[in-house]
Design a protein around this motif. Sequence first.
Motif, PDB file in Angstrom:
ATOM      1  N   ASN A 144       0.783  -1.232   0.000  1.00 60.10           N
ATOM      2  CA  ASN A 144       0.000   0.000   0.000  1.00 60.10           C
ATOM      3  C   ASN A 144       0.815   1.282   0.000  1.00 60.10           C
ATOM      4  O   ASN A 144       0.387   2.288  -0.550  1.00 60.10           O
ATOM      5  CB  ASN A 144      -0.924   0.035   1.239  1.00 60.10           C
ATOM      6  N   LYS A 147      -5.335   4.676  -3.417  1.00 56.79           N
ATOM      7  CA  LYS A 147      -5.261   3.255  -3.085  1.00 56.79           C
ATOM      8  C   LYS A 147      -5.478   2.444  -4.359  1.00 56.79           C
ATOM      9  O   LYS A 147      -6.078   2.916  -5.315  1.00 56.79           O
ATOM     10  CB  LYS A 147      -6.328   2.852  -2.054  1.00 56.79           C
ATOM     11  N   ASN A 196     -11.756  -1.717  -3.284  1.00 58.05           N
ATOM     12  CA  ASN A 196     -10.661  -2.178  -2.445  1.00 58.05           C
ATOM     13  C   ASN A 196     -11.141  -2.269  -1.007  1.00 58.05           C
ATOM     14  O   ASN A 196     -12.250  -1.828  -0.677  1.00 58.05           O
ATOM     15  CB  ASN A 196      -9.452  -1.246  -2.562  1.00 58.05           C
ATOM     16  N   TYR A 222      -9.369  -1.120   1.723  1.00 55.80           N
ATOM     17  CA  TYR A 222      -8.752  -0.193   2.664  1.00 55.80           C
ATOM     18  C   TYR A 222      -9.723   0.917   3.059  1.00 55.80           C
ATOM     19  O   TYR A 222     -10.240   1.629   2.208  1.00 55.80           O
ATOM     20  CB  TYR A 222      -7.485   0.451   2.105  1.00 55.80           C
ATOM     21  N   ASP A 251       1.816  -2.810   9.038  1.00 56.08           N
ATOM     22  CA  ASP A 251       2.372  -3.303   7.775  1.00 56.08           C
ATOM     23  C   ASP A 251       3.417  -4.366   8.098  1.00 56.08           C
ATOM     24  O   ASP A 251       4.352  -4.124   8.868  1.00 56.08           O
ATOM     25  CB  ASP A 251       3.013  -2.160   6.995  1.00 56.08           C
ATOM     26  N   PRO A 297      -5.817  -6.813   3.073  1.00 56.35           N
ATOM     27  CA  PRO A 297      -5.962  -6.360   1.684  1.00 56.35           C
ATOM     28  C   PRO A 297      -6.856  -7.316   0.887  1.00 56.35           C
ATOM     29  O   PRO A 297      -7.199  -8.406   1.343  1.00 56.35           O
ATOM     30  CB  PRO A 297      -4.526  -6.385   1.154  1.00 56.35           C
ATOM     31  N   SER A 298      -7.205  -6.912  -0.303  1.00 50.39           N
ATOM     32  CA  SER A 298      -8.042  -7.723  -1.179  1.00 50.39           C
ATOM     33  C   SER A 298      -7.417  -9.097  -1.410  1.00 50.39           C
ATOM     34  O   SER A 298      -6.191  -9.243  -1.495  1.00 50.39           O
ATOM     35  CB  SER A 298      -8.234  -7.021  -2.521  1.00 50.39           C
TER      36      SER A 298
END
Length: 607
Positions: A67, A132, A304, A306, A429, A461-462
């Motif tokens: 990201n 994003k 997405n 996020y 992260d 995340p996806s």
Amino acid sequence: MLEIREIVKKNLIRISDSRVFFVYRTDKIEERKGCGKEQTSVEDEKLENLLNLALDATEDEREKSLNLDVGYEPEGKIWELIVRYSGSLKEVYSLGIRVEELLGGYAILWVPQDRIEEISRFPQIEYIEKPKRLFFAADQARAASCLSLVQEGGMGLTGKGVLVGIVDSGIDYFHQDFRNADGTTRILALWDQSLERIFTEEEINEALFAADQGGREAGLVLVPSRDVSGHGTAVAGIAAGNGRESQGRYRGVAYESPLLVVKLGTADPNGFPRTTQLMRAVNFVLQEAVRLGMPIAVNLSFGNTYGSHDGTSLLETFLDSAANYGRNVIVAGSGNEGGSGGHTSGQLQEGTIKEVLLSAAPYETSFSVQLWKSYADEFRVYLITPSGEVTGPFSEQQGTQRYQAGNTELLIYYGQPSPYSRSQEIYMDFLPKRDYIDSGVWRIVLEPISLVTGQYDFWLPSQGVLNASTRFLAAEPEVTLTIPSTAEKVITVGAYHTAYPSYAEFSGRGFTRMTNQVKPDLAAPGVDITTSRSGGGYGSVTGTSFATPFVTGAAALLMEWGIVQGNSPYLYGEKVKAYLIRGAKKLPGFDVWPNPQVGAYDNIVSG
């Protein structure tokens, strides 16, 4: 496996008389120069959490992250940014900053990294976000939706006089389903963002003529826009294909609607488009519709994971604002994250430590975890690696925190509420020290201190960028809507299977977080749909991406009946949504309405 309290006790080193400080064997990495700000500046508060973390991160960390590098151009050290502003941007222009103003007080800026702080000081700049990544989220389905009765019965609706906007991966403009009987194009404009060029109807017709004489490649010399993935062509075929290549068998919904098409651009041919490109695309098609004096139904089959999932990001509020411009309907798919294992949630209780289990697949190069909570709630957060090392609790301070856990580097960022949301984000992260992060089961530990609501939500995340076994072990399929389908004024579409009929398990579910807004609004056929294929012919597709254009086409038919035929001149926006919901049929198997799976009711138009 040790109990959480035993782990905490085993790793405890010192106790202050008023507060417990945990110091664990996993050492915190030294803060890098310019990182880990102890105090919050006014400029920092204007920047979203993810942007603050991205600016604090090193270039190596950004390259490893899924990201943090999105929107950053390393050669020129330029950031593409979304801003909400009031008044004039004259001061920004005067600095030589590239600016693209959008509808409703939104703009996209391309700003050198060392000037972001200066830009954020301008009083007219209200808030700044980084882009994003977005992810891709007919005859039998048309009959199941009762659209055949509307098209071929006494009403005879075809979409004539109403534009259909396709914001996607492009379109195979050679396909016969997007051409008139005389061979000319039905596309009024094609903006290929990857080429930064808008092709007119006349230019496309010239390319078609050249292709008819000398083959497809001759046409591509004149209009070199390709739909490589075929996603946009499939979406356009469902929404507005005329079925010429199948003698009408695989005709779409609004099959006489003219088309405005935007191919979302990607800097990397194998990458994904960004939210900024989606905003520019919506801005373009809405302004074109107003210029042409025509109503428009816009299809968005990207999304997405996020964000806070409560409709408050700048992308979502931009779409809500854009929905009030001209005579339009914006339709978005709920995404395919319902069965991905990418969301979990719960309710903390005073005095009870909660453990959230996260499986990390082997050979995972990186991923992030979002924790969203009420800012009023206070609880400690720490991580336990698959090998049992403990990291944390993390400090609730502004700025980037770095920890080393096994072979994984952790970037932690505690966010603040924004002017538009009371929610707090804790962003984590996971980056590899070498090639891969530590695989196995990570434990995220939540230890309550003071609770008001106790509600928490985690998102990964996806699924499109993760290994299948990277998931929460106690996943919750609710609140798996992708953004921007959480925007209030879009029509949000889930998917169902017409053959049974039954709800599609992959379909993203509601309701929205905190606001508990009923989303999706309704559902449409999304399994084994036959539609136009890039390169010619037809193919079968599945996903909410392909349920969405059924509703986009249906919205165009309603606007044709209301606006073009004069039966209801103000039939656009929320009024179209209300008509669709009222005319929908209930899907068998549900006792409670509305529900998080299919929304208010189901299907498109009742028979």
